[in-house]
Scaffold this motif. Structure first.
Motif, short mmCIF file in Angstrom:
data_model
loop_
_atom_site.label_atom_id
_atom_site.label_comp_id
_atom_site.label_asym_id
_atom_site.label_seq_id
_atom_site.Cartn_x
_atom_site.Cartn_y
_atom_site.Cartn_z
N VAL A 30 0.92 -1.24 -0.07
CA VAL A 30 0.24 0.01 0.08
C VAL A 30 1.00 1.34 0.09
CG1 VAL A 30 -1.74 1.15 1.15
CG2 VAL A 30 -1.79 -1.13 1.33
N ALA A 31 1.16 1.89 -1.10
CA ALA A 31 1.94 3.01 -1.35
C ALA A 31 1.66 4.24 -0.49
CB ALA A 31 2.37 3.00 -3.10
N HIS A 32 1.68 4.40 0.56
CA HIS A 32 1.52 5.40 1.41
C HIS A 32 2.43 6.67 0.94
CE1 HIS A 32 0.21 7.38 4.95
NE2 HIS A 32 1.17 7.97 5.40
N PRO A 33 1.75 7.94 0.87
CA PRO A 33 0.50 8.51 1.40
C PRO A 33 -0.55 8.32 0.12
CG PRO A 33 1.88 10.11 1.01
CD PRO A 33 2.72 8.76 0.89
N ASP A 34 -0.06 7.97 -0.98
CA ASP A 34 -0.97 7.90 -2.21
C ASP A 34 -1.98 6.80 -2.09
OD1 ASP A 34 -1.98 8.83 -4.48
OD2 ASP A 34 -1.26 7.09 -5.54
N GLY A 35 -1.55 5.62 -1.77
CA GLY A 35 -2.24 4.53 -1.62
C GLY A 35 -2.73 4.33 0.41
N ARG A 36 -3.94 4.29 0.47
CA ARG A 36 -4.50 4.21 1.60
C ARG A 36 -5.04 2.90 1.98
NH1 ARG A 36 -5.39 9.18 3.65
NH2 ARG A 36 -7.29 8.27 4.97
N LEU A 37 -5.04 2.37 3.25
CA LEU A 37 -5.40 0.94 3.65
C LEU A 37 -6.84 0.74 3.58
CD1 LEU A 37 -4.36 -1.98 4.61
CD2 LEU A 37 -4.39 -1.20 6.61
N ALA A 38 -7.34 1.63 4.06
CA ALA A 38 -9.11 1.71 3.97
C ALA A 38 -9.60 1.55 2.82
CB ALA A 38 -9.66 2.85 4.88
N ASP A 39 -9.03 2.32 2.00
CA ASP A 39 -9.37 1.99 0.31
C ASP A 39 -9.13 0.77 -0.21
OD1 ASP A 39 -10.40 4.51 0.14
OD2 ASP A 39 -8.53 5.26 -0.68
N TYR A 40 -7.84 0.15 0.09
CA TYR A 40 -7.56 -1.21 -0.28
C TYR A 40 -8.26 -2.17 0.34
CZ TYR A 40 -4.17 -4.83 -1.65
OH TYR A 40 -3.56 -5.82 -2.18
N PHE A 41 -8.76 -2.03 1.64
CA PHE A 41 -9.59 -3.27 2.14
C PHE A 41 -11.04 -3.09 1.23
CE2 PHE A 41 -7.69 -3.09 6.69
CZ PHE A 41 -7.18 -4.38 6.54
N GLU A 42 -11.57 -2.01 0.94
CA GLU A 42 -12.87 -2.11 0.36
C GLU A 42 -12.37 -2.71 -1.16
OE1 GLU A 42 -16.61 -1.77 -0.57
OE2 GLU A 42 -15.67 -1.44 1.34
N SER A 43 -11.47 -2.05 -1.73
CA SER A 43 -11.22 -2.69 -2.98
C SER A 43 -11.06 -4.13 -3.06
CB SER A 43 -9.98 -2.13 -3.70
OG SER A 43 -10.07 -0.70 -4.09
N LEU A 44 -10.56 -4.72 -2.07
CA LEU A 44 -10.34 -6.40 -1.96
C LEU A 44 -11.53 -6.81 -1.94
CD1 LEU A 44 -7.04 -6.71 0.29
CD2 LEU A 44 -7.30 -7.29 -2.22
N ARG A 45 -12.74 -6.40 -1.00
CA ARG A 45 -13.69 -6.84 -1.03
C ARG A 45 -14.69 -6.63 -2.26
NH1 ARG A 45 -13.91 -3.09 3.64
NH2 ARG A 45 -12.85 -4.55 5.59
N VAL A 46 -14.45 -5.74 -3.17
CA VAL A 46 -14.97 -5.62 -4.36
C VAL A 46 -14.56 -7.09 -5.28
CG1 VAL A 46 -15.29 -4.57 -6.61
CG2 VAL A 46 -15.49 -3.42 -4.52
N LEU A 47 -13.44 -7.30 -5.31
CA LEU A 47 -12.76 -8.44 -6.09
C LEU A 47 -13.23 -9.86 -5.42
CD1 LEU A 47 -9.18 -7.09 -6.70
CD2 LEU A 47 -11.02 -7.03 -8.46
N ALA A 48 -13.27 -9.66 -4.16
CA ALA A 48 -13.85 -10.98 -3.45
C ALA A 48 -15.11 -11.38 -3.91
CB ALA A 48 -13.84 -10.85 -1.86
N ASP A 49 -15.93 -10.44 -4.39
CA ASP A 49 -17.42 -10.64 -4.88
C ASP A 49 -17.65 -11.10 -6.23
OD1 ASP A 49 -18.52 -10.21 -2.33
OD2 ASP A 49 -19.01 -8.21 -2.85
N LEU A 50 -16.25 -11.10 -7.19
CA LEU A 50 -16.44 -11.60 -8.26
C LEU A 50 -16.75 -13.13 -8.50
CD1 LEU A 50 -13.31 -9.74 -9.99
CD2 LEU A 50 -15.59 -9.12 -10.16
N PRO A 51 -17.40 -13.32 -9.66
CA PRO A 51 -17.85 -14.81 -9.88
C PRO A 51 -16.78 -15.81 -9.53
CG PRO A 51 -18.76 -13.45 -11.57
CD PRO A 51 -17.92 -12.51 -10.82
#
Length: 233
Positions: free
Chosen positions: A131-152
């Motif tokens: 997570v390339a802080h400060p441009d990358g943020r862990l809260a955003d990353y958690f949410e993005s992983l949840r989106v990918l986890a819901d793929l078929p």
């Protein structure tokens, strides 16, 4: 940090004459010409702006005469941007764009039907990403992983680095578990240091069993973890 190098993806339906290229990679003339030979190229898409994915985009666009589309305007060549929710109908394919910030603020993934998702550095083919802080943020990353986890189930991962993976949902859930575990280790390390710790001190404790050559990259993620703990106490 790029494992075996950066993966450049050439996408087309079986009966399509043209293609879409994702992440031309660094400014390596031989590589860019080899990819250009797969054309004609309708569009060039960037998963994010890190130079190992994007530095060759301008030269590649010159070679193939195609626009470069990215979320960050600094990396676009042409009038059209790119954002989550967009659908690209090119080269006989329907490519759905997912906004997946976290590794960087401008990270995108590209979904091809129920078959595959191109993840850039959001999910790698081997190991875990930073997570390339400060441009990358862990809260955003958690949410993005949840989106990918819901793929078929069975949606393959075509990553920015490393080999393909069989199931995006499975990979994303494993990443979520790993990140959650690391976060608890960071929390415990800070507590053990009296509640105040530098990123380097945390790395020395939490990543003690990791090759020291990787510690600078780990420190980026630790900075993001410490920021998350400060803002999500």
């Amino acid at each position: 940090m790029t494992l075996d190098g950066t993966n450049t993806w050439v996408l087309r339906a079986p009966d399509a004459a043209s293609c879409v290229v994702v992440d031309p990679g660094p400014d390596d003339e031989a590589h860019l010409r080899r990819v250009a030979a797969c054309g004609p190229v309708d569009e060039v898409l960037l998963t994010h702006g890190h130079p190992d994915h994007s530095a060759g985009a301008r030269r590649f666009a010159e070679l193939v005469g195609a626009p470069v589309r990215a979320l960050d305007p600094a990396h676009r060549l042409g009038s059209e941007g790119l954002a989550g929710g967009d659908v690209i109908a090119r080269a006989g394919l329907e490519i759905r764009v997912l906004g997946t910030p976290g590794h960087t603020a401008d990270s995108l993934c590209f979904v091809i039907g129920d078959e595959a998702v191109l993840t850039g550095d959001t999910v790698l083919g081997r190991g875990t990403t930073i997570v390339a802080h400060p441009d990358g943020r862990l809260a955003d990353y958690f949410e993005s992983l949840r989106v990918l986890a819901d793929l078929p189930p069975g949606t393959a991962v075509l990553p920015g680095h490393g080999p393909e993976l069989a199931d995006a949902g499975e990979a994303a859930r494993a990443y979520l578990a790993h990140r959650t575990q690391r976060l608890e280790q960071v929390r415990a390390a800070v507590a053990g240091l009296g509640g105040v710790a530098t990123p380097r001190q945390v790395v020395e404790i939490v990543y003690a069993d990791v090759d020291r050559v990787l510690w600078p990259a780990a420190e980026w993620s630790v900075r993001a973890q410490l920021e998350y703990l400060r803002t999500h106490a």
